[in-house]
Design an enzyme around this catalytic site. Sequence first.
Site, short mmCIF file in Angstrom:
data_model
loop_
_atom_site.label_atom_id
_atom_site.label_comp_id
_atom_site.label_asym_id
_atom_site.label_seq_id
_atom_site.Cartn_x
_atom_site.Cartn_y
_atom_site.Cartn_z
N HIS A 470 53.45 -2.52 -76.46
CA HIS A 470 52.82 -3.56 -77.49
C HIS A 470 51.99 -5.43 -76.85
CE1 HIS A 470 56.05 -2.92 -81.48
NE2 HIS A 470 55.26 -1.95 -80.89
C1 LIG Z 1 52.49 5.24 -78.02
C2 LIG Z 1 52.35 3.76 -79.24
C3 LIG Z 1 53.15 3.40 -80.42
C4 LIG Z 1 53.40 2.44 -80.65
N1 LIG Z 1 54.17 2.87 -81.73
C5 LIG Z 1 53.28 1.38 -82.75
C6 LIG Z 1 54.42 1.24 -84.20
O1 LIG Z 1 54.51 2.45 -84.70
N2 LIG Z 1 53.49 0.45 -84.72
C7 LIG Z 1 53.23 -0.63 -84.70
O2 LIG Z 1 52.70 -1.09 -85.11
N3 LIG Z 1 51.98 -0.57 -83.34
C8 LIG Z 1 52.63 0.45 -82.84
N4 LIG Z 1 51.95 0.68 -81.57
C9 LIG Z 1 51.22 -0.40 -80.93
C10 LIG Z 1 49.73 -0.95 -81.66
O3 LIG Z 1 49.38 0.52 -81.83
C11 LIG Z 1 49.06 -1.80 -81.00
O4 LIG Z 1 48.56 -2.53 -80.81
C12 LIG Z 1 47.28 -1.91 -81.70
O5 LIG Z 1 46.66 -0.55 -81.38
C13 LIG Z 1 46.58 -2.55 -80.67
O6 LIG Z 1 45.53 -2.75 -80.81
P1 LIG Z 1 43.51 -2.90 -80.01
O7 LIG Z 1 43.19 -2.86 -81.10
O8 LIG Z 1 44.62 -4.67 -79.82
O9 LIG Z 1 43.83 -1.80 -79.14
P2 LIG Z 1 43.93 -0.41 -79.35
O10 LIG Z 1 44.18 0.55 -80.63
O11 LIG Z 1 44.47 -0.21 -77.64
O12 LIG Z 1 42.24 -0.01 -79.64
C14 LIG Z 1 41.29 -0.73 -77.23
C15 LIG Z 1 40.06 0.75 -77.47
O13 LIG Z 1 39.49 0.25 -76.94
C16 LIG Z 1 38.89 1.20 -75.81
N5 LIG Z 1 38.29 0.89 -74.53
C17 LIG Z 1 39.29 0.21 -74.31
N6 LIG Z 1 38.38 0.15 -72.71
C18 LIG Z 1 36.89 0.24 -73.26
C19 LIG Z 1 35.54 0.27 -72.55
N7 LIG Z 1 35.59 -0.53 -72.02
N8 LIG Z 1 34.12 0.77 -73.50
C20 LIG Z 1 34.71 1.05 -75.10
N9 LIG Z 1 36.25 0.97 -75.98
C21 LIG Z 1 37.10 0.88 -74.98
C22 LIG Z 1 40.32 1.79 -75.69
O14 LIG Z 1 39.75 3.45 -75.86
C23 LIG Z 1 40.48 1.69 -77.15
O15 LIG Z 1 40.06 2.80 -78.25
C24 LIG Z 1 52.08 1.70 -80.52
C25 LIG Z 1 51.19 1.65 -79.66
C26 LIG Z 1 51.81 3.04 -78.83
C27 LIG Z 1 50.57 3.69 -77.66
#
Ligand SMILES: Cc1cc2nc3c(=O)[nH]c(=O)nc-3n(C[C@H](O)[C@H](O)[C@H](O)COP(=O)(O)OP(=O)(O)OC[C@H]3O[C@@H](n4cnc5c(N)ncnc54)[C@H](O)[C@@H]3O)c2cc1C
Length: 565
Positions: A470
Amino acid sequence: MSSANETFDHIVIGGGSAGCVVAARLALAGRTVLMLEAGPADDDLFVRMPATFVRVIGTERTWGYRTVVQPHAAGRILHVPQGRTLGGGSSVNAMVYMRGTPADYDDWRDAGCPGWGWEDVLPVFVRAERNERLTGPLHGTEGLLHVSDPRHRHPLCRAFIAGARELGLPANDDFNGARQEGVGFYQTTTFRGRRDSTASSYLRAARDCQGLTVRTGAHVTRVLVEAGRATGVCWRAAGGREHIARAHSDLVLTAGALATPKLLQLSGIGPGEMLQRFGIPVVAALDGVGGNFHDHLEVGVYARARRANSLAGNDTGLRSYWHGARWLATRTGLLTSNVVECGGFADTSGSGRPDVQFHVLPVLVGDVDREAHAGHGLTINPCFLRPRSRGRVGLSDVDPMAPIDFDGGYLSEQEDVDTLVRGVRLARRILRTPAMQRLVGAEIEPSAAGEVDSAVLEAWVRARAKTVYHPAGTCRMGTDDRAVVDTRLRVRGVAGLRIADASVMPALPSGNTNAPTIMIAERCAQFVLSPDDAVALLRDPLSNGAGVSTGAGSSAALAAGGAPA
Ligand SMILES: Cc1cc2nc3c(=O)[nH]c(=O)nc-3n(C[C@H](O)[C@H](O)[C@H](O)COP(=O)(O)OP(=O)(O)OC[C@H]3O[C@@H](n4cnc5c(N)ncnc54)[C@H](O)[C@@H]3O)c2cc1C
């Protein structure tokens, strides 16, 4: 560098949990949108089957972030995997649906984020949610994100719940309801036995929008800023070819809490001293970029099962074919398990507010940096909810493909360690209840011995604690000098650039972070759209599941991948 110079109304950088929401909402409102995702499409069976997400960790669909040596975590390097595919974390996570508590968001509001208190964010959570069981003022049934009760309930999880209740913890069948405290099965972001990511929900809902273009294998290397306004991005296709894309209006950064600050820094937006050190021209000196990193940590309390009935061993050999065939044919059975089936929240300090969450897995689970214990058993992971420790994310090189310089600051505050130790003690007491003892035998970790000295437990916590995945807070929202975005998610000092991912969280909510990130992304889309559009969004034509295509302009290439012709 290609001079394709495609131009859109908006560019969304990163197609993860937040990115898919923002891109879909803007496209559904008729804007032309380019969403660039570095990773591949999410067309993988192991992404769709709930139980197999652990098999995706460590593949090309995850980033393998690593910290520098963490002096307060026994000198270890901690591994922090993150999603790297359409849907991002929502495509690889454990699917637990959790919002946190009203107090978390009232804390945000009171810490300099007016407009982000519970009464402000609750309607957004409700609008996003499509809950199959829960209704009423706290739940939504017509949103885009499916939320379901578990189809698979393992006996070891039932025993955990019964054991915790023997100790006086209340039963709870709605952790997003009036009270968070208690134990029970988690609701999950699943639909009819399969994962519901923001790619399979939001992006899918916008698939007919002519204005939406999605590119996978598209690594953004820099945000272009001209005369103080963000105007486009440089991105690199999988083959290495460089491209530029431009936007008439807002760009939205949603690369996640570890990549978003890196991209800002590469673009000259960050701490001035660091940018100068790397010879990067300063576009906006923002000291807060990359600071305030924090994360939830947990530590595994392991015990042996008396019978060979845990989830172990079901993913190999003949049995895996049987489970796979059953899932494919009926979307039932063991593969519908999200593995982290149950858990709960406890107030271990007597503060009146839960400070520990349990993630309970009916299996002896390993991780990227550790082998699983052999045999059958149960893992109870106590996790602290409101970390005090703070770290930072910086550049290690001007090469956009170089790893980040990442100091998690993990366990640097004693209070975090103390909270984990109290959580471990409670987990061990639950293991010893009659309800648990019927199914569970010897404890493996931290110790088969009854009483364990606090100093021993503390040393064990520092040596074994691991991320709950997280990461948050690295581009904090606020109104003070170190805030990176204002309360409408605009990057301070740069026009036309917003951030909508977990990096803007001023402090982690008390629970899992996918639903809170989706809430932030929903709000960002509202902020980007004109007031008239925002009213239309609130009416939400998709509530009934109808596809709406109002886009104009460039052709949709949803999940098409590859570079423009
Ligand atoms: C293994 C795991 C288990 C988890 N379990 C839970 C759960 O059960 N319940 C829950 O609520 N949360 C859970 N989480 C946490 C939750 O999924 C994250 O907090 C959430 O997905 C974050 O969203 P975000 O949009 O901030 O980032 P992300 O969803 O990580 O999205 C960022 C995206 O940007 C892309 N990216 C990065 N750099 C670049 C670049 N330079 N150019 C283009 N694209 C790029 C990445 O590839 C990614 O697809 C878990 C996370 C993980 C990894």
